[in-house]
Design a protein around this motif. Structure first.
Motif, PDB file in Angstrom:
ATOM      1  N   PHE A 186       0.831  -1.201   0.000  1.00  0.00           N
ATOM      2  CA  PHE A 186       0.000   0.000   0.000  1.00  0.00           C
ATOM      3  C   PHE A 186       0.864   1.249   0.000  1.00  0.00           C
ATOM      4  O   PHE A 186       1.851   1.333   0.737  1.00  0.00           O
ATOM      5  N   ILE A 187       0.496   2.200  -0.838  1.00  0.00           N
ATOM      6  CA  ILE A 187       1.095   3.519  -0.783  1.00  0.00           C
ATOM      7  C   ILE A 187       0.062   4.471  -0.197  1.00  0.00           C
ATOM      8  O   ILE A 187      -1.139   4.214  -0.273  1.00  0.00           O
ATOM      9  N   GLY A 188       0.511   5.542   0.399  1.00  0.00           N
ATOM     10  CA  GLY A 188      -0.441   6.444   1.020  1.00  0.00           C
ATOM     11  C   GLY A 188       0.144   7.808   1.309  1.00  0.00           C
ATOM     12  O   GLY A 188       1.341   8.051   1.153  1.00  0.00           O
ATOM     13  N   LEU A 189      -0.732   8.688   1.725  1.00  0.00           N
ATOM     14  CA  LEU A 189      -0.317  10.012   2.173  1.00  0.00           C
ATOM     15  C   LEU A 189      -1.354  10.520   3.149  1.00  0.00           C
ATOM     16  O   LEU A 189      -2.514  10.107   3.120  1.00  0.00           O
ATOM     17  N   ARG A 190      -0.905  11.418   4.018  1.00  0.00           N
ATOM     18  CA  ARG A 190      -1.787  11.947   5.047  1.00  0.00           C
ATOM     19  C   ARG A 190      -1.759  13.472   4.991  1.00  0.00           C
ATOM     20  O   ARG A 190      -0.807  14.115   5.446  1.00  0.00           O
ATOM     21  N   PRO A 191      -2.822  14.060   4.434  1.00  0.00           N
ATOM     22  CA  PRO A 191      -2.888  15.526   4.399  1.00  0.00           C
ATOM     23  C   PRO A 191      -2.909  16.099   5.809  1.00  0.00           C
ATOM     24  O   PRO A 191      -3.338  15.436   6.760  1.00  0.00           O
ATOM     25  N   GLN A 192      -2.446  17.322   5.930  1.00  0.00           N
ATOM     26  CA  GLN A 192      -2.404  17.977   7.232  1.00  0.00           C
ATOM     27  C   GLN A 192      -3.808  18.062   7.834  1.00  0.00           C
ATOM     28  O   GLN A 192      -4.772  18.415   7.162  1.00  0.00           O
ATOM     29  N   GLY A 193      -3.906  17.673   9.096  1.00  0.00           N
ATOM     30  CA  GLY A 193      -5.179  17.736   9.793  1.00  0.00           C
ATOM     31  C   GLY A 193      -5.960  16.435   9.773  1.00  0.00           C
ATOM     32  O   GLY A 193      -6.982  16.313  10.445  1.00  0.00           O
ATOM     33  N   ASP A 213      -4.194   7.755   7.085  1.00  0.00           N
ATOM     34  CA  ASP A 213      -3.700   7.862   5.725  1.00  0.00           C
ATOM     35  C   ASP A 213      -4.775   7.540   4.700  1.00  0.00           C
ATOM     36  O   ASP A 213      -5.621   6.662   4.926  1.00  0.00           O
ATOM     37  N   PHE A 214      -4.718   8.230   3.568  1.00  0.00           N
ATOM     38  CA  PHE A 214      -5.381   7.734   2.365  1.00  0.00           C
ATOM     39  C   PHE A 214      -4.447   6.680   1.786  1.00  0.00           C
ATOM     40  O   PHE A 214      -3.239   6.903   1.671  1.00  0.00           O
ATOM     41  N   THR A 215      -4.977   5.505   1.404  1.00  0.00           N
ATOM     42  CA  THR A 215      -4.106   4.432   0.914  1.00  0.00           C
ATOM     43  C   THR A 215      -4.637   3.814  -0.366  1.00  0.00           C
ATOM     44  O   THR A 215      -5.845   3.813  -0.619  1.00  0.00           O
ATOM     45  N   TRP A 216      -3.689   3.290  -1.161  1.00  0.00           N
ATOM     46  CA  TRP A 216      -4.032   2.603  -2.394  1.00  0.00           C
ATOM     47  C   TRP A 216      -3.097   1.418  -2.567  1.00  0.00           C
ATOM     48  O   TRP A 216      -1.948   1.432  -2.128  1.00  0.00           O
ATOM     49  N   ILE A 217      -3.581   0.352  -3.223  1.00  0.00           N
ATOM     50  CA  ILE A 217      -2.733  -0.804  -3.523  1.00  0.00           C
ATOM     51  C   ILE A 217      -1.819  -0.461  -4.693  1.00  0.00           C
ATOM     52  O   ILE A 217      -2.295  -0.141  -5.782  1.00  0.00           O
ATOM     53  N   GLN A 218      -0.523  -0.553  -4.463  1.00  0.00           N
ATOM     54  CA  GLN A 218       0.450  -0.266  -5.527  1.00  0.00           C
ATOM     55  C   GLN A 218       0.982  -1.537  -6.176  1.00  0.00           C
ATOM     56  O   GLN A 218       1.376  -1.543  -7.335  1.00  0.00           O
ATOM     57  N   ALA A 219       0.978  -2.654  -5.430  1.00  0.00           N
ATOM     58  CA  ALA A 219       1.522  -3.902  -5.968  1.00  0.00           C
ATOM     59  C   ALA A 219       0.921  -5.099  -5.249  1.00  0.00           C
ATOM     60  O   ALA A 219       0.497  -5.003  -4.099  1.00  0.00           O
ATOM     61  N   LEU A 220       0.909  -6.228  -5.947  1.00  0.00           N
ATOM     62  CA  LEU A 220       0.505  -7.513  -5.373  1.00  0.00           C
ATOM     63  C   LEU A 220       1.672  -8.481  -5.471  1.00  0.00           C
ATOM     64  O   LEU A 220       2.392  -8.506  -6.483  1.00  0.00           O
ATOM     65  N   GLY A 221       1.836  -9.305  -4.441  1.00  0.00           N
ATOM     66  CA  GLY A 221       2.822 -10.367  -4.468  1.00  0.00           C
ATOM     67  C   GLY A 221       2.144 -11.697  -4.214  1.00  0.00           C
ATOM     68  O   GLY A 221       1.386 -11.826  -3.240  1.00  0.00           O
ATOM     69  N   LEU A 222       2.374 -12.673  -5.096  1.00  0.00           N
ATOM     70  CA  LEU A 222       1.739 -13.987  -4.968  1.00  0.00           C
ATOM     71  C   LEU A 222       2.801 -15.047  -4.744  1.00  0.00           C
ATOM     72  O   LEU A 222       3.848 -15.049  -5.404  1.00  0.00           O
ATOM     73  N   MET A 223       2.516 -15.952  -3.823  1.00  0.00           N
ATOM     74  CA  MET A 223       3.349 -17.135  -3.605  1.00  0.00           C
ATOM     75  C   MET A 223       2.463 -18.361  -3.772  1.00  0.00           C
ATOM     76  O   MET A 223       1.428 -18.479  -3.096  1.00  0.00           O
ATOM     77  N   PHE A 224       2.842 -19.256  -4.671  1.00  0.00           N
ATOM     78  CA  PHE A 224       2.037 -20.444  -4.939  1.00  0.00           C
ATOM     79  C   PHE A 224       2.948 -21.509  -5.535  1.00  0.00           C
ATOM     80  O   PHE A 224       3.929 -21.197  -6.220  1.00  0.00           O
ATOM     81  N   ALA A 225       2.621 -22.768  -5.279  1.00  0.00           N
ATOM     82  CA  ALA A 225       3.461 -23.879  -5.741  1.00  0.00           C
ATOM     83  C   ALA A 225       4.920 -23.547  -5.399  1.00  0.00           C
ATOM     84  O   ALA A 225       5.231 -23.235  -4.261  1.00  0.00           O
ATOM     85  N   SER A 226       5.802 -23.597  -6.398  1.00  0.00           N
ATOM     86  CA  SER A 226       7.201 -23.235  -6.144  1.00  0.00           C
ATOM     87  C   SER A 226       7.521 -21.860  -6.702  1.00  0.00           C
ATOM     88  O   SER A 226       8.697 -21.515  -6.871  1.00  0.00           O
ATOM     89  N   HIS A 227       6.516 -21.049  -6.976  1.00  0.00           N
ATOM     90  CA  HIS A 227       6.704 -19.768  -7.666  1.00  0.00           C
ATOM     91  C   HIS A 227       6.436 -18.564  -6.773  1.00  0.00           C
ATOM     92  O   HIS A 227       5.691 -18.636  -5.791  1.00  0.00           O
ATOM     93  N   THR A 228       7.049 -17.453  -7.163  1.00  0.00           N
ATOM     94  CA  THR A 228       6.712 -16.141  -6.631  1.00  0.00           C
ATOM     95  C   THR A 228       6.429 -15.236  -7.823  1.00  0.00           C
ATOM     96  O   THR A 228       7.094 -15.316  -8.860  1.00  0.00           O
ATOM     97  N   PHE A 229       5.431 -14.371  -7.675  1.00  0.00           N
ATOM     98  CA  PHE A 229       5.000 -13.515  -8.781  1.00  0.00           C
ATOM     99  C   PHE A 229       4.602 -12.148  -8.234  1.00  0.00           C
ATOM    100  O   PHE A 229       3.996 -12.051  -7.158  1.00  0.00           O
ATOM    101  N   THR A 230       4.947 -11.091  -8.956  1.00  0.00           N
ATOM    102  CA  THR A 230       4.535  -9.747  -8.567  1.00  0.00           C
ATOM    103  C   THR A 230       3.957  -9.005  -9.761  1.00  0.00           C
ATOM    104  O   THR A 230       4.372  -9.216 -10.899  1.00  0.00           O
TER     105      THR A 230
END
Length: 306
Positions: free
Chosen positions: A120-127, A131-148
């Protein structure tokens, strides 16, 4: 008066579709988005997905793309009921989770055979207290693999440019631009298909899940409406995600995964300005491809042994 004219126009279009056997045969779709250049245009479904509501939930459905291409495309059927084994879920943000040092990583879904993390990426405006947040990336682990799959950081959003990047087992690779372009791993455990010319893909993990991913920016209109205070040097490109799980156990864990458990009871406090889900300390991981959180079920060594 305008509403009467609109209803008359829609009824006329429907009668025309019936006359040509379009509506009854379910082999075409129509754009009813009034602000689209495709408005009321009848689009013939591809042979790969002739039905808007497939009888088999594993088949892809015909969908009207009214935004850019004015054509019917194939997309996974995410309207499956929770009463069957294929469930659907949307995810974009978790504003209730604390984002530190510009980003944080949380385990979204963890089961014995796979795990999905999200950065998650985010920022927090003054006051503002959270945080406001958004998904920037996914990481998957399955079988013998890793994937992003990640949304690239860009200053200015260009609609015609692809802003997705991919890695499999630590090695980056390219997916050719163009609708329905495909890439698959050598063992066919992973398949990626473009659902738009750029910026939208369907990720299929064999026997595990289908994940619809689209990268989008925070627009000036969104910024103005919600008061994000987005900086000038970053449009905060992020992922809009839909999950459809093909196999999942009753012990599944995660920020999102726990909502699939038969004994799940929501802890969200309704009626407050910012609902808090809680449990961040149990689901935070050290990296996008790490299964080191307190409640992570997935274990690469156990999967390898199995």
């Amino acid at each position: 008066m305008k509403s009467i004219e609109m209803r008359t126009l829609l009824l006329t279009a429907y009668i025309v579709m019936l006359a040509f056997g379009v509506a009854s045969a379910q082999n075409a779709v129509t754009c009813f988005r009034k602000n689209s250049s495709c408005f009321l245009k009848v689009l013939r479904c591809p042979t790969e997905c002739p039905l808007t509501i497939p009888t088999n939930p594993t088949e892809k459905a015909c969908y009207a793309d009214c935004d850019v291409k004015c054509e019917a495309i194939c997309r996974s059927n995410f309207t499956v009921s929770r009463a069957v084994t294929d469930w659907d879920l949307d995810a974009t943000t978790h504003d209730s989770l604390e984002v530190t040092e510009s980003f944080s990583i949380f385990m979204e879904v963890s089961d014995r055979s796979f795990q999905i993390n999200a950065r998650f990426i985010g920022l927090r405006p003054q006051g503002r207290t959270r945080d406001f947040t958004w998904i920037q990336a996914l990481g998957l682990m399955f079988a013998s693999h890793t994937f992003t799959v990640e949304a690239k950081r860009v200053k200015t959003w260009i609609e015609t440019t692809d802003h997705l990047s991919f890695t499999l087992d630590g090695t980056s690779f390219q997916l050719r631009e163009g609708y329905l372009s495909k890439w698959s791993s050598t063992d066919d455990e992973l398949l990626i298909e473009r659902t738009e010319r750029v910026n939208s893909v369907m990720i299929t993990v064999n026997g595990v899940a289908e994940i619809s991913v689209t990268v989008v920016p925070v627009t000036e209109q969104d910024d103005r409406i919600h008061g994000y205070n987005i900086p000038k040097d970053d449009c905060f490109a992020h992922l809009e995600v839909q999950f459809r799980f093909l196999a999942i156990s009753q012990e599944v864990e995660g920020v999102l995964g726990r909502t699939y458990r038969p004994d799940y009871v929501s802890t969200v406090k309704r009626g407050v300005e910012m609902p808090v889900v809680g449990g961040a300390d149990k689901y935070e991981t050290a990296s996008l491809l790490s299964s080191d959180c307190k409640l992570c079920l997935f274990s690469p060594s156990q999967v390898a042994n199995a």
